[in-house]
Design a protein around this motif. Structure first.
Motif, PDB file in Angstrom:
ATOM      1  N   ASP A  58      40.178  70.499  25.532  1.00  0.00           N
ATOM      2  CA  ASP A  58      40.858  72.056  25.515  1.00  0.00           C
ATOM      3  C   ASP A  58      39.846  72.619  24.146  1.00  0.00           C
ATOM      4  OD1 ASP A  58      40.972  74.217  26.112  1.00  0.00           O
ATOM      5  OD2 ASP A  58      43.558  74.015  27.066  1.00  0.00           O
ATOM      6  N   PHE A  59      39.001  73.414  24.789  1.00  0.00           N
ATOM      7  CA  PHE A  59      38.187  74.431  23.185  1.00  0.00           C
ATOM      8  C   PHE A  59      39.116  75.285  23.372  1.00  0.00           C
ATOM      9  CE2 PHE A  59      34.537  71.389  24.896  1.00  0.00           C
ATOM     10  CZ  PHE A  59      34.326  71.102  22.935  1.00  0.00           C
ATOM     11  N   VAL A  70      32.872  76.363  18.482  1.00  0.00           N
ATOM     12  CA  VAL A  70      33.831  75.909  18.437  1.00  0.00           C
ATOM     13  C   VAL A  70      34.363  74.099  18.705  1.00  0.00           C
ATOM     14  CG1 VAL A  70      36.516  76.423  20.341  1.00  0.00           C
ATOM     15  CG2 VAL A  70      34.689  77.760  19.521  1.00  0.00           C
ATOM     16  N   THR A  71      35.507  74.356  17.902  1.00  0.00           N
ATOM     17  CA  THR A  71      35.882  72.371  18.225  1.00  0.00           C
ATOM     18  C   THR A  71      36.904  72.246  18.434  1.00  0.00           C
ATOM     19  OG1 THR A  71      36.772  72.547  15.860  1.00  0.00           O
ATOM     20  CG2 THR A  71      34.754  72.558  15.483  1.00  0.00           C
ATOM     21  N   ALA A  72      37.218  70.991  19.050  1.00  0.00           N
ATOM     22  CA  ALA A  72      38.643  70.484  20.060  1.00  0.00           C
ATOM     23  C   ALA A  72      38.382  69.334  19.099  1.00  0.00           C
ATOM     24  CB  ALA A  72      38.397  71.087  21.175  1.00  0.00           C
ATOM     25  N   TYR A 117      27.840  71.570  24.781  1.00  0.00           N
ATOM     26  CA  TYR A 117      28.830  70.944  24.375  1.00  0.00           C
ATOM     27  C   TYR A 117      28.341  69.726  23.531  1.00  0.00           C
ATOM     28  CZ  TYR A 117      30.700  67.927  27.501  1.00  0.00           C
ATOM     29  OH  TYR A 117      31.090  67.075  28.603  1.00  0.00           O
ATOM     30  N   TYR A 150      35.984  63.989  19.327  1.00  0.00           N
ATOM     31  CA  TYR A 150      35.985  65.434  18.662  1.00  0.00           C
ATOM     32  C   TYR A 150      34.810  66.630  19.985  1.00  0.00           C
ATOM     33  CZ  TYR A 150      38.750  63.609  14.967  1.00  0.00           C
ATOM     34  OH  TYR A 150      39.367  63.011  14.117  1.00  0.00           O
ATOM     35  N   ARG A 152      32.555  69.904  20.452  1.00  0.00           N
ATOM     36  CA  ARG A 152      31.791  71.477  19.512  1.00  0.00           C
ATOM     37  C   ARG A 152      30.851  71.801  20.508  1.00  0.00           C
ATOM     38  NH1 ARG A 152      28.919  71.971  13.171  1.00  0.00           N
ATOM     39  NH2 ARG A 152      28.313  74.187  13.811  1.00  0.00           N
TER      40      ARG A 152
END
Length: 174
Positions: A58-59, A70-72, A117, A150, A152
């Motif tokens: 979930d970003f 934005v990373t998650a 992404y 991961y 991004r």
């Protein structure tokens, strides 16, 4: 009469001798074959078995005007548990997703707008997970396997508001 007595005594002696005993022996083999493999949710995994939703990456929530990276990190579903024998050469391949073109994309649920992404196997975002390319997964024999994934993306600041999503297939092989 003496002859009869002797004979009777001889018969009595013959009856008192225990019967002859025979002992024989034989061998038999025992074997067990242990094969390397994996189990999912406590059951032996079958080839091609779908195990359902494994987790969520979930970003978060952001302004439609926001720009920048934005990373998650993938949060694995606690209902899915995978374990393998120590000798297994386990690999993971991540599909391109439902909205891929030249890149993976999140797509707005009520439209066609997209945000590209990328997925990685490290927190430094240096080992990209290329679509459908198997990568080795190392694991400890005593713990459930939860490979790190991961994500991004770069917010462009010009997409319409809404929920953007994608669904990606992860394939484990051994």
């Amino acid at each position: 009469m003496a002859g009869r007595l002797c004979m009777a005594a001889g018969m009595a002696a013959t009856l008192a001798v225990p019967p002859a005993r025979a002992e024989t022996s034989a061998t038999f083999d025992l074997a067990a074959r242990i094969v390397a493999g994996c189990e999912i949710n406590g059951d032996t995994a079958a080839s091609g078995q779908a195990i359902g939703q494994t987790g969520t990456l979930d970003f978060g929530t952001h302004s439609a005007l926001e720009t920048g990276p934005v990373t998650a990190v993938m949060a694995w579903n606690s209902a899915v548990s995978m374990r393998c024998t120590p000798s297994v050469a386990l690999t993971m391949a991540i599909g391109a997703g439902l909205h891929a073109d030249s890149a993976r994309n999140l797509q707005r649920q009520a439209g066609t707008s997209r945000i590209a992404y990328r997925l990685y196997r490290d927190a430094g975002f240096s080992q990209e997970l290329i679509a459908d390319q198997p990568v080795p997964i190392s694991f400890s024999e005593s713990l459930p396997i939860t490979p790190a994934i991961y994500g991004r993306l770069v917010l462009p600041g010009d997409r319409p508001a809404g929920t953007y999503s994608d669904t990606v297939v992860v394939t484990f092989a051994w």
